[in-house]
Design an enzyme around this catalytic site. Structure first.
Site: not given
Length: 305
Positions: A58, A62, A119, A149, A267
């Protein structure tokens, strides 16, 4: 068809793994879907032109994945526009029953260079990436926004342990009791690695929010790309937060293990939203721990811009 098949696979996985268990693995907290395929991950054979995109969860994974994919392949004639980001940039260490392990997904990529997401903390990255002198992109986000997040992500992601209450989640973050372990160790480990590995670009989420066009130019320079100003503008517009949030190929709306009625995968995408969630007491306690953990580091973050 591919999207539907992958969604069905992920749904099946979620049913079989309703309460994933966190455990220590190679010094880092993990769940089984990131360790099931470990020998193949550890022995993964990188190619010299592979590009590894690494982050703590997070932190803008992306976002940067889509930017790099668009720079290399977004203008490619005849390319199918309906390929989700998780297929264009496979997640190396993921391995859940019912869908293709990340290592296989990378091997099956039809594009070159291969764009690969991880990650993993720096010490667990397959050695072949370093041996092949691959380009590495690391993206870091300030601790408070990253924590927030990740909290909302864990609330809606059925492949992670339950988030639990916010105050307890802050404690788990500070003690490294989340999937992929300690944020402090992660960001500092990768920061230190760049000193001995010149083919790494260390990016900051806050810089990208401040001036995306500037950071895309920075990326192009590192990757040896020379797109036209018109092409850079196309990539900039396509990878702005609202554009990606409304794009089913980047917003993970095709992945059923993420319950976006609880919280959207994408979000807010802002800097400083932590101020709307931390109480004064929580913020003071967090700052005390943060300053202690970051005291000796040359790594500096902006908590707001």
């Amino acid at each position: 068809m591919v999207v539907a098949r992958r969604a069905d696979h992920l749904k099946a996985t979620a049913i079989m793994n309703e309460s994933p268990k966190l455990f220590e693995f190679e010094g880092t907290m993990m769940t089984q879907i990131f360790t099931n395929n470990w020998q193949r991950v550890k022995n993964f054979k990188a190619r010299p032109d592979d590009i590894l995109i690494a982050t703590y969860p997070k932190a803008g994974t992306t976002w940067v994945s889509e930017i790099v994919d668009q720079l290399y392949f977004g203008g490619m004639e005849g390319r199918n526009p309906n390929i989700p980001i998780y297929e264009r940039v496979p997640f190396l260490e993921i391995c859940a029953e019912g869908f293709q392990p990340g290592t296989e997904a990378v091997e099956n990529l039809p594009t070159s260079p291969r764009l690969i997401k991880t990650h993993l903390p720096v010490q667990l990255v397959p050695k072949s990436f370093w041996e092949q002198n691959c380009r590495v992109l690391y993206v870091a986000r300030n601790a408070k926004d990253n924590l927030l997040s990740y909290y909302h992500f864990d609330r809606m992601n059925k492949l992670h342990p339950e988030a639990g209450p916010w105050d307890k989640y802050i404690q788990k973050f500070n003690s490294g009791q989340l999937v992929f372990g300690s944020w402090y160790d992660h960001v500092q480990g990768w920061w230190n690695r760049r000193e001995s590995y010149p083919r790494m670009l260390y990016l900051f989420y806050e810089d990208m929010k401040e001036d995306l066009t500037r950071e895309i130019s920075h990326l192009c320079s590192f990757l040896g790309l020379s797109p036209s100003e018109k092409e850079k503008e196309r990539v900039t517009q396509k990878t702005k937060f609202e554009a990606m949030k409304n794009n089913s190929m980047t917003n993970y709306s095709t992945v059923e293990i993420m319950d976006q009625s609880i919280s959207p995968f994408m979000r807010k995408g802002t800097v400083g939203d932590w101020k709307n969630h931390f109480t004064v007491a929580q913020n003071e306690a967090f700052d005390e721990e943060y300053n202690k953990r970051m005291e000796k580091s040359t790594l500096a973050f902006r908590m707001e811009i």
